[in-house]
Scaffold this active site. Structure first.
Site: not given
Length: 307
Positions: A81, A87, A191, A236, A253
């Site tokens: 979280t 997720v 992955v 990021d 991400d």
């Protein structure tokens, strides 16, 4: 068959931990002894595959991906979280066959519960066509926040789709295959080792010898050049959103992906990305002359057409 890039649940103490997306170390399945199960874990839930309702990833679809409409999606639990999204781990399988794959479902939080940090800077350069939506997003109304959540999911899906196609052709960048997008829900490739249920470790967790370390750095530079030529900065980037799988660096991400040209802060985001990862590689033993962030930033800005 390869599956998604996210970890499975791990228990700490009595409750499930909360994780920030850019700080969570990679986890593995918390396997229980035979004949036991956590008392507070619900039974897995399943429902029909949402494949026919969603926007699909690039074609040709990978052979491991289950696309049959007869498939069922079984929720296996929460992987992590964060402030922006939760997720979940999902197994998509065709009943009474051996066709299945593990997927991670990234669900961006709704307008009442999501708190995307630093979102104003990232959203510069992103525009929607109608002024009502722009005003709502600028004013952070409930509707506007929901619009922003949709933009994060759509931006990540679009960036992954483009980068996947570039990587498939050139081999110079690796990202998880973007399976599908449905509203603010994004499904991605796993992955790692699907048989063991373990995800690939994040770069922050590995301690490579000098030769593998240099290889990972060279892969990272290649990936950043690909991003820059596509007009992107990750936005990021850190050792926590780079995976190492079978010696290959995989970038993950990307909801906050930045348009280096359209966003006035684009060059600053790019420079910060480079500075963070260069510092990590230098601390692990690469010569500072090889990881000079100023030189690499200048190269990437030229590749992006900014300098």
């Amino acid at each position: 068959m390869r599956e998604h890039d996210l970890p499975a649940p791990q228990r700490r103490g009595r409750g499930r931990s909360r994780f920030d997306d850019d700080e969570t170390p990679f986890l593995t399945y918390g396997r229980q002894p035979a004949g036991t199960a956590p008392e507070d874990e619900p039974e897995p839930e399943d429902h029909w595959s949402s494949w026919d309702e969603a926007v699909h990833g690039p074609e040709p679809h990978p052979p491991w991906l289950v696309t049959e409409l007869a498939a069922r999606d079984t929720e296996l639990g929460v992987l992590k979280t964060g402030k922006e999204a939760d997720v979940h781990l999902v197994r998509r399988a065709v009943p009474d066959t051996d066709r299945s794959c593990l997927l991670a479902v990234k669900r961006y939080r709704d307008a009442q519960h999501r708190l995307f940090h630093r979102d104003a800077g990232y959203l510069e350069g992103r525009r929607v066509r109608r002024s009502r939506e722009n005003r709502a997003m600028a004013g952070r109304t409930a509707f506007g926040r929901q619009m922003i959540a949709g933009q994060w999911a759509a931006a990540e899906f679009a960036a992954l789709s483009r980068l996947w196609e570039i990587g498939a052709e050139s081999g110079r960048i690796a990202v998880p295959y973007p399976v599908q997008l449905l509203g603010t829900e994004l499904m991605l490739e796993f992955v790692g080792d699907p048989d063991e249920g373990t995800a690939a470790p994040r770069l922050a967790q590995v301690r490579p010898d000098p030769a593998p370390l240099r290889s990972l750095w060279e892969q990272l530079v290649d990936a950043l050049v690909v991003l820059a030529r596509a007009g992107y900065a990750h936005g990021d980037l850190s050792p926590y959103n780079l995976l190492v799988h079978a010696g290959r660096l995989v970038m993950i991400d990307l909801p906050q992906v930045v348009d280096v040209v359209a966003n006035p802060q684009g060059p600053e985001f790019l420079a910060r990305d480079v500075r963070v990862v260069a510092t990590w590689f230098t601390a692990r033993g690469l010569p500072a002359a090889d990881t000079d962030p100023a030189a690499l930033t200048e190269l990437l800005l030229r590749e992006a057409g900014v300098r």
